[in-house]
Design a protein around this motif. Sequence first.
Motif, PDB file in Angstrom:
ATOM      1  N   HIS A 158       0.834  -1.207   0.000  1.00 11.52           N
ATOM      2  CA  HIS A 158       0.000   0.000   0.000  1.00 11.52           C
ATOM      3  C   HIS A 158       0.869   1.259   0.000  1.00 11.52           C
ATOM      4  O   HIS A 158       0.584   2.219  -0.725  1.00 11.52           O
ATOM      5  N   MET A 159       1.923   1.250   0.812  1.00 11.69           N
ATOM      6  CA  MET A 159       2.816   2.403   0.871  1.00 11.69           C
ATOM      7  C   MET A 159       3.539   2.594  -0.457  1.00 11.69           C
ATOM      8  O   MET A 159       3.699   3.719  -0.942  1.00 11.69           O
ATOM      9  N   TYR A 160       3.962   1.496  -1.048  1.00 12.69           N
ATOM     10  CA  TYR A 160       4.605   1.571  -2.365  1.00 12.69           C
ATOM     11  C   TYR A 160       3.663   2.195  -3.392  1.00 12.69           C
ATOM     12  O   TYR A 160       4.076   3.050  -4.197  1.00 12.69           O
ATOM     13  N   ARG A 161       2.408   1.780  -3.377  1.00 12.68           N
ATOM     14  CA  ARG A 161       1.453   2.314  -4.349  1.00 12.68           C
ATOM     15  C   ARG A 161       1.261   3.827  -4.162  1.00 12.68           C
ATOM     16  O   ARG A 161       1.102   4.554  -5.145  1.00 12.68           O
ATOM     17  N   LEU A 162       1.289   4.307  -2.928  1.00 14.45           N
ATOM     18  CA  LEU A 162       1.196   5.747  -2.694  1.00 14.45           C
ATOM     19  C   LEU A 162       2.392   6.472  -3.305  1.00 14.45           C
ATOM     20  O   LEU A 162       2.231   7.462  -4.031  1.00 14.45           O
ATOM     21  N   LEU A 163       3.596   5.980  -3.017  1.00 16.57           N
ATOM     22  CA  LEU A 163       4.803   6.623  -3.539  1.00 16.57           C
ATOM     23  C   LEU A 163       4.859   6.556  -5.061  1.00 16.57           C
ATOM     24  O   LEU A 163       5.163   7.541  -5.739  1.00 16.57           O
ATOM     25  N   GLU A 164       4.553   5.397  -5.593  1.00 10.40           N
ATOM     26  CA  GLU A 164       4.588   5.206  -7.044  1.00 10.40           C
ATOM     27  C   GLU A 164       3.524   6.037  -7.733  1.00 10.40           C
ATOM     28  O   GLU A 164       3.758   6.626  -8.799  1.00 10.40           O
ATOM     29  N   ARG A 165       2.357   6.110  -7.133  1.00 12.56           N
ATOM     30  CA  ARG A 165       1.256   6.864  -7.731  1.00 12.56           C
ATOM     31  C   ARG A 165       1.599   8.354  -7.822  1.00 12.56           C
ATOM     32  O   ARG A 165       1.361   8.993  -8.832  1.00 12.56           O
ATOM     33  N   CYS A 166       2.141   8.905  -6.735  1.00  9.52           N
ATOM     34  CA  CYS A 166       2.557  10.315  -6.767  1.00  9.52           C
ATOM     35  C   CYS A 166       3.600  10.540  -7.856  1.00  9.52           C
ATOM     36  O   CYS A 166       3.511  11.495  -8.643  1.00  9.52           O
ATOM     37  N   HIS A 239      -7.480  10.875  -1.806  1.00  9.47           N
ATOM     38  CA  HIS A 239      -8.187   9.740  -2.403  1.00  9.47           C
ATOM     39  C   HIS A 239      -8.607   8.754  -1.300  1.00  9.47           C
ATOM     40  O   HIS A 239      -7.789   8.421  -0.420  1.00  9.47           O
ATOM     41  N   PRO A 240      -9.843   8.273  -1.314  1.00  7.55           N
ATOM     42  CA  PRO A 240     -10.315   7.380  -0.238  1.00  7.55           C
ATOM     43  C   PRO A 240      -9.440   6.145  -0.036  1.00  7.55           C
ATOM     44  O   PRO A 240      -9.226   5.717   1.105  1.00  7.55           O
ATOM     45  N   TYR A 241      -8.935   5.569  -1.121  1.00  2.13           N
ATOM     46  CA  TYR A 241      -8.100   4.369  -0.989  1.00  2.13           C
ATOM     47  C   TYR A 241      -6.849   4.662  -0.167  1.00  2.13           C
ATOM     48  O   TYR A 241      -6.511   3.932   0.784  1.00  2.13           O
ATOM     49  N   PHE A 242      -6.127   5.739  -0.523  1.00  5.91           N
ATOM     50  CA  PHE A 242      -4.888   6.050   0.177  1.00  5.91           C
ATOM     51  C   PHE A 242      -5.146   6.592   1.576  1.00  5.91           C
ATOM     52  O   PHE A 242      -4.341   6.363   2.485  1.00  5.91           O
ATOM     53  N   GLN A 243      -6.252   7.297   1.771  1.00  5.90           N
ATOM     54  CA  GLN A 243      -6.614   7.739   3.107  1.00  5.90           C
ATOM     55  C   GLN A 243      -6.837   6.541   4.025  1.00  5.90           C
ATOM     56  O   GLN A 243      -6.374   6.509   5.171  1.00  5.90           O
ATOM     57  N   LYS A 244      -7.551   5.542   3.514  1.00  6.70           N
ATOM     58  CA  LYS A 244      -7.888   4.369   4.325  1.00  6.70           C
ATOM     59  C   LYS A 244      -6.703   3.437   4.527  1.00  6.70           C
ATOM     60  O   LYS A 244      -6.433   2.977   5.648  1.00  6.70           O
ATOM     61  N   GLU A 245      -5.987   3.139   3.448  1.00  8.45           N
ATOM     62  CA  GLU A 245      -4.969   2.093   3.492  1.00  8.45           C
ATOM     63  C   GLU A 245      -3.580   2.579   3.899  1.00  8.45           C
ATOM     64  O   GLU A 245      -2.727   1.772   4.259  1.00  8.45           O
ATOM     65  N   VAL A 246      -3.335   3.884   3.818  1.00 15.12           N
ATOM     66  CA  VAL A 246      -1.985   4.386   4.125  1.00 15.12           C
ATOM     67  C   VAL A 246      -2.012   5.529   5.135  1.00 15.12           C
ATOM     68  O   VAL A 246      -1.511   5.411   6.246  1.00 15.12           O
ATOM     69  N   LEU A 247      -2.606   6.655   4.756  1.00 13.87           N
ATOM     70  CA  LEU A 247      -2.416   7.893   5.502  1.00 13.87           C
ATOM     71  C   LEU A 247      -3.051   7.880   6.890  1.00 13.87           C
ATOM     72  O   LEU A 247      -2.604   8.601   7.785  1.00 13.87           O
ATOM     73  N   SER A 248      -4.071   7.072   7.080  1.00 17.97           N
ATOM     74  CA  SER A 248      -4.723   7.030   8.392  1.00 17.97           C
ATOM     75  C   SER A 248      -4.157   5.943   9.295  1.00 17.97           C
ATOM     76  O   SER A 248      -4.565   5.815  10.449  1.00 17.97           O
ATOM     77  N   LYS A 249      -3.206   5.180   8.821  1.00 18.41           N
ATOM     78  CA  LYS A 249      -2.683   4.061   9.600  1.00 18.41           C
ATOM     79  C   LYS A 249      -1.436   4.465  10.390  1.00 18.41           C
ATOM     80  O   LYS A 249      -0.642   5.288   9.933  1.00 18.41           O
ATOM     81  N   PRO A 250      -1.254   3.879  11.568  1.00 23.50           N
ATOM     82  CA  PRO A 250      -0.054   4.180  12.362  1.00 23.50           C
ATOM     83  C   PRO A 250       1.236   3.894  11.605  1.00 23.50           C
ATOM     84  O   PRO A 250       2.241   4.563  11.832  1.00 23.50           O
ATOM     85  N   ALA A 251       1.189   2.921  10.708  1.00 21.62           N
ATOM     86  CA  ALA A 251       2.404   2.562   9.964  1.00 21.62           C
ATOM     87  C   ALA A 251       2.921   3.724   9.130  1.00 21.62           C
ATOM     88  O   ALA A 251       4.126   3.826   8.869  1.00 21.62           O
ATOM     89  N   PHE A 252       2.028   4.626   8.702  1.00 21.74           N
ATOM     90  CA  PHE A 252       2.473   5.772   7.915  1.00 21.74           C
ATOM     91  C   PHE A 252       3.397   6.660   8.742  1.00 21.74           C
ATOM     92  O   PHE A 252       4.394   7.185   8.239  1.00 21.74           O
ATOM     93  N   HIS A 253       3.088   6.823  10.033  1.00 19.60           N
ATOM     94  CA  HIS A 253       3.932   7.646  10.896  1.00 19.60           C
ATOM     95  C   HIS A 253       5.263   6.966  11.170  1.00 19.60           C
ATOM     96  O   HIS A 253       6.259   7.627  11.459  1.00 19.60           O
ATOM     97  N   LEU A 254       5.290   5.656  11.058  1.00 21.12           N
ATOM     98  CA  LEU A 254       6.547   4.931  11.170  1.00 21.12           C
ATOM     99  C   LEU A 254       7.517   5.376  10.091  1.00 21.12           C
ATOM    100  O   LEU A 254       8.722   5.457  10.303  1.00 21.12           O
ATOM    101  N   HIS A 255       6.990   5.713   8.924  1.00 21.95           N
ATOM    102  CA  HIS A 255       7.863   6.136   7.836  1.00 21.95           C
ATOM    103  C   HIS A 255       8.493   7.489   8.112  1.00 21.95           C
ATOM    104  O   HIS A 255       9.613   7.753   7.683  1.00 21.95           O
ATOM    105  N   ASN A 256       7.783   8.354   8.826  1.00 28.00           N
ATOM    106  CA  ASN A 256       8.415   9.600   9.251  1.00 28.00           C
ATOM    107  C   ASN A 256       9.542   9.307  10.242  1.00 28.00           C
ATOM    108  O   ASN A 256      10.604   9.922  10.187  1.00 28.00           O
ATOM    109  N   LEU A 257       9.291   8.358  11.149  1.00 27.77           N
ATOM    110  CA  LEU A 257      10.332   7.923  12.071  1.00 27.77           C
ATOM    111  C   LEU A 257      11.555   7.431  11.308  1.00 27.77           C
ATOM    112  O   LEU A 257      12.689   7.706  11.668  1.00 27.77           O
TER     113      LEU A 257
END
Length: 423
Positions: A158-166, A239-257
């Motif tokens: 899911h994270m890959y798809r966000l990066l690749e999509r952008c 986008h609802p998909y990325f909001q649900k599967e990436v941006l709203s998940k705790p794992a997304f903040h792990l990437h900032n870490l």
Amino acid sequence: MTPTKTDSLSRDSLFRMVRSIPGAAREVWRGKQAAWQASAQLRHPSRDLAWEAEMAETLKGEVERLLPGTETASARHAKSAPLCEEDCIILEEVKTLTAENNRSNITRTAAYLACYDQYPELHWALLAHMVSRNGGYHMTDLQSNLMHNLQNQTDREHMYRLLERCNALIFQDAYPQLLLYVNSRRIGRSCFHLLSHFHVSAFMTPIWERFWLERCSSLLSVALIINEQNYIESRVVQHPYFQKEVLSKPAFHLHNLAGLNHIVFPLGRGKGLAGRVIEHFGKLDERIMFGKGLYAMLFGIEQVFTQVLEFAHSVPHRGSRAEYWPGLFTTSMEGMVKAEFYSPELLEHEWMPEGQRLYSPELLSVWKDTPYEPITRQDWLQNRDSLGHLSAPRRPWLFEMSHEHRYGMLKTALAHDAKTLLH
């Protein structure tokens, strides 16, 4: 119960991790001091960004007249002049080249640099090349040995798809614009009446038409930053998909870490890093200001510009962090460190010996080309909210990132080690 050898090893590993925490704190303090000193040394001499304030104000007025509901917008929408044979040929060539070069992060990144090399007044193309390199690094980080146990494979995808999509969407929108300029230079007349055929926002038409006459590189670059961040806002960030599967998940903040919110530009291979940190990826205004700061750093500071350009030309982009820090990373699984815990090694050694380095694969060895559904064609220009960003970019004071970026790796290593101990 008699303690087992495994229990003893776990306790030893835990003690090593705990002992490393004060070292990590000292690393932060040393890093901040070093960053200020290195930034001060790099900051001079500066380069003139040649910002045209009056032209920017004039263009704001021209863009406002294109907003929905205005007479100018209605007239432009109704106008559809027939195309000459040369225009039709150009359209087909641009469509073909865009599709060919939009296959992967690797092809996109190379295409941006080729545009800049051909016409260096296209500052944004070099900025896009360097930011796209970071996109590739972030994609491969997901499969590195530092991060492999911090997410399951589904979350990584899911994270890959966000990066690749952008990465893909920005290219799809911006590359035809660059090619229309290339063709305009080739034939000696403006081709920007063709922008609408690529569903480019009306925002960009007066910008390109003025650039064709005035060649104000900084104004074009800022406009493209505004345009591309607005372009991905509804299509990816909201986008609802990325909001649900990436941006709203705790794992997304792990990437900032882990430092995936760092954009770094190597100042030569195995040398320092210049860059910035974006705190809130989900905020449109912050992404635009962040992009403007990166642009001012790259083109407004002579040492950064010359060293980054030399790196871009001397090191082909394959998506591995070994490209800029070969003393820490390797693309080979055979040459990677086999240790179960990484944080003590990173604290004890500035560089890792050959055969004991962190694994950072090449992009195409771990991710394949990704097809997508059709893209919505609406124009993001619906109000004047983003026009305030059409202002002079400012050089950052603190931009040397070597220590902070390495500290991001250390934090990732600590998270990796903790997760290993818990399992």
